[in-house]
Design an enzyme around this catalytic site. Structure first.
Site, PDB file in Angstrom:
ATOM      1  NE  ARG A   1      -4.215  -1.754   1.736  1.00  0.00           N
ATOM      2  CZ  ARG A   1      -5.008  -2.344   2.623  1.00  0.00           C
ATOM      3  NH1 ARG A   1      -4.762  -2.244   3.912  1.00  0.00           N
ATOM      4  NH2 ARG A   1      -6.054  -3.017   2.206  1.00  0.00           N
TER       5      ARG A   1
ATOM      6  CE  LYS B   1     -21.657 -16.002   6.024  1.00  0.00           C
ATOM      7  NZ  LYS B   1     -21.812 -14.909   6.979  1.00  0.00           N
TER       8      LYS B   1
ATOM      9  N   GLY C   1     -10.296  -9.261  -1.251  1.00  0.00           N
ATOM     10  CA  GLY C   1      -9.139  -9.672  -0.470  1.00  0.00           C
ATOM     11  C   GLY C   1      -8.616 -11.065  -0.752  1.00  0.00           C
TER      12      GLY C   1
ATOM     13  N   GLY D   1     -13.615  -3.920  -0.289  1.00  0.00           N
ATOM     14  CA  GLY D   1     -15.001  -3.444  -0.162  1.00  0.00           C
ATOM     15  C   GLY D   1     -15.329  -2.376  -1.183  1.00  0.00           C
TER      16      GLY D   1
HETATM   17  P1  AMP Z   1     -15.153 -14.144   0.687  1.00  0.00           P
HETATM   18  O1  AMP Z   1     -14.519 -13.209   1.666  1.00  0.00           O
HETATM   19  O2  AMP Z   1     -16.640 -14.147   0.702  1.00  0.00           O
HETATM   20  O3  AMP Z   1     -14.576 -14.002  -0.709  1.00  0.00           O
HETATM   21  O4  AMP Z   1     -14.803 -15.597   1.193  1.00  0.00           O
HETATM   22  C1  AMP Z   1     -13.498 -16.080   1.271  1.00  0.00           C
HETATM   23  C2  AMP Z   1     -13.496 -17.271   2.153  1.00  0.00           C
HETATM   24  O5  AMP Z   1     -14.355 -18.260   1.654  1.00  0.00           O
HETATM   25  C3  AMP Z   1     -12.125 -17.906   2.278  1.00  0.00           C
HETATM   26  O6  AMP Z   1     -11.649 -17.755   3.576  1.00  0.00           O
HETATM   27  C4  AMP Z   1     -12.378 -19.372   1.955  1.00  0.00           C
HETATM   28  O7  AMP Z   1     -11.740 -20.256   2.839  1.00  0.00           O
HETATM   29  C5  AMP Z   1     -13.888 -19.496   2.096  1.00  0.00           C
HETATM   30  N1  AMP Z   1     -14.424 -20.613   1.287  1.00  0.00           N
HETATM   31  C6  AMP Z   1     -14.218 -20.829  -0.021  1.00  0.00           C
HETATM   32  N2  AMP Z   1     -14.811 -21.972  -0.401  1.00  0.00           N
HETATM   33  C7  AMP Z   1     -15.399 -22.499   0.693  1.00  0.00           C
HETATM   34  C8  AMP Z   1     -16.162 -23.681   0.939  1.00  0.00           C
HETATM   35  N3  AMP Z   1     -16.439 -24.542  -0.033  1.00  0.00           N
HETATM   36  N4  AMP Z   1     -16.611 -23.879   2.195  1.00  0.00           N
HETATM   37  C9  AMP Z   1     -16.336 -23.003   3.182  1.00  0.00           C
HETATM   38  N5  AMP Z   1     -15.631 -21.871   3.006  1.00  0.00           N
HETATM   39  C10 AMP Z   1     -15.161 -21.620   1.781  1.00  0.00           C
END
Ligand code: AMP
Length: 419
Positions: free
Chosen positions: A36, A221, A377, A400
């Site tokens: 950064r 999610k 991230g 974000g």
């Molecule tokens: P996000 O911040 O929503 O992009 O989510 C990233 C996180 O999703 C990472 O820490 C991953 O470990 C988690 N992740 C990815 N695939 C899976 C999965 N199949 N089950 C649980 N967590 C997951």
């Protein structure tokens, strides 16, 4: 709108909102990743080269007041090395030291201000005990709102010109990211080079005529990604879905998901997305096979199955070989690629293969002429882990902020300058 390239900073003092929210070593407070700081160098160097003076302001962490561990003094050493200059420091961004040091600052000099978030005025969020009533919270917020303007005015008084180069906080309506811009005339406020390049990359993707445009959405999610997916359905030809959110889609369609991650209150939403995609002619690619774990652990046992036939007691933590192949082919045939979110729990080596393969596929497509933007991230971490950051077109620094821009939202820090 004023631009940094057009502006001559000779004999001007420029106050730059940078994002020096860098990771520090817990014991020594040394900067452990200076990405950064390096990101702000083109803007700093242009101003110094023109013969201007630079005043840098930033936040660091989430302090609840003055907290030594969040002091920006920890950044001085690295900043000094990277700029090759002595860095002056004001240990209170809104105190006498900042005022006098800014007043006597000469062309070619750099002054760094102490953490803006040592003042609640920066964010405009009152710092009240948990026991505060709603009434008290409301009153404190209103009081802080007017103080926030004064705080922005005070900061603006240090300089002749305002430059915003902190993309990571552009989605926040804070004193230093948005309110301060009102204290400068249109000719004397502008984006720095980092924000300019972020906007150029995102606009290029959002307005791309280079088709097919493929969005790869992963991560945990659906609920975090719903707005961006909805906006992208109007623009993309292909939507690849992976990661934890896969299983909400699988269950919604009647699949067996064992104990995989699932948002049961988003099943209808998942079906709605699939329906909308169909109406708009967007091809949706969901995983066909998965690497399952018996526990959420780096050393878990592994069992491969169809993605919608997760055995009871198992959970899907990565995409399987067939899926890697299909997703890889779609990516290889794309001219524009946006990737947000890992394909699996890539933090665990055993479940990182799918994410690494997708990172490599995006790099290959880029080598074949596609424009690729990586943001959020965890996908950035995955690209870095695979040492592919320089093999893709653009890696966004703003998690974000990038998501909100791609959702089609107006970012306060961008609007304050662009209008
Ligand atoms: P996000 O911040 O929503 O992009 O989510 C990233 C996180 O999703 C990472 O820490 C991953 O470990 C988690 N992740 C990815 N695939 C899976 C999965 N199949 N089950 C649980 N967590 C997951």
């Amino acid at each position: 709108m004023q631009t940094i390239d057009r502006y001559n900073f000779r004999n001007k003092k420029a106050i730059i909102r940078v994002d020096f929210n860098v990771p520090l070593d817990k014991q020594t407070f040394a900067v452990t990743d200076d990405t950064r700081i390096r990101g702000a160098l083109p803007t700093i160097n242009k101003i110094l080269a023109d013969g201007g003076a630079v005043i840098l302001m930033s936040h660091l962490g989430r302090p609840k007041g003055v907290e030594e561990k969040y002091s920006l003094k920890h950044v001085i050493g690295r900043l000094s090395e990277l700029t090759g200059k002595t860095v002056l420091f004001a240990d209170d961004c809104a105190g006498e030291s900042a005022k006098t040091k800014a007043a006597s600052l000469k062309s070619g000099e750099i002054l760094l201000l102490e953490n803006l978030r040592f003042y609640a005025e920066e964010e405009g969020k009152p710092r009240l005990p948990d026991t505060a009533t709603d009434e008290e919270k409301k009153a404190a917020k209103a009081e802080l709102k007017s103080k926030q303007k004064e705080f922005a005015k005070l900061l603006s008084g240090y300089a002749d010109v305002y430059v915003n180069d902190a993309f990571g906080t552009a989605h926040r309506a804070h004193a230093s990211t948005a309110l301060i811009a009102d204290c400068f005339s249109a000719e004397n406020k502008m984006f720095g080079y980092l924000i300019n390049s972020e906007l150029a990359a995102m606009d290029k993707v959002l307005n791309s005529n280079e088709k097919p445009f493929t969005a790869i959405m992963g991560g945990a999610k659906v609920s975090d990604k719903i707005l961006i997916i909805e906006n992208l359905l109007n623009r993309v030809q292909n939507l690849i879905i992976g990661g934890g959110m896969t299983y909400t889609f699988m269950k919604a369609q009647g699949g067996q998901i064992g104990k995989s991650l699932c948002e049961n209150d988003k099943l209808d939403l998942a079906l709605e997305i699939l329906k909308k995609a169909k109406e708009k002619g967007v091809k949706v690619y969901l995983p066909t096979d998965a690497v399952n774990a018996d526990t959420f652990d780096a050393n878990a046992s592994i069992k491969v199955s169809k993605a919608d036939e997760t055995p009871d007691g198992w959970m899907g933590l990565d995409i399987g070989e067939d899926t890697i192949k299909t997703f890889g082919e779609v990516i290889a045939g794309s001219k524009t690629v946006l990737w947000n979110g890992p394909m699996g729990v890539f933090e665990f080596e055993k479940f990182s293969k799918g994410t690494s393969a997708i990172a490599q596929a995006v790099a290959n497509a880029t080598a074949n002429g596609a424009f690729s933007l990586i943001g959020g991230g965890d996908s950035v971490a995955a690209i870095n882990k695979n040492k592919l950051a320089d093999k893709v077109s653009y890696v966004s620094t703003g998690g974000g902020a990038m998501l909100e821009y791609m959702e089609g939202k107006e970012l306060p820090g961008i609007k304050a300058i662009r209008g």
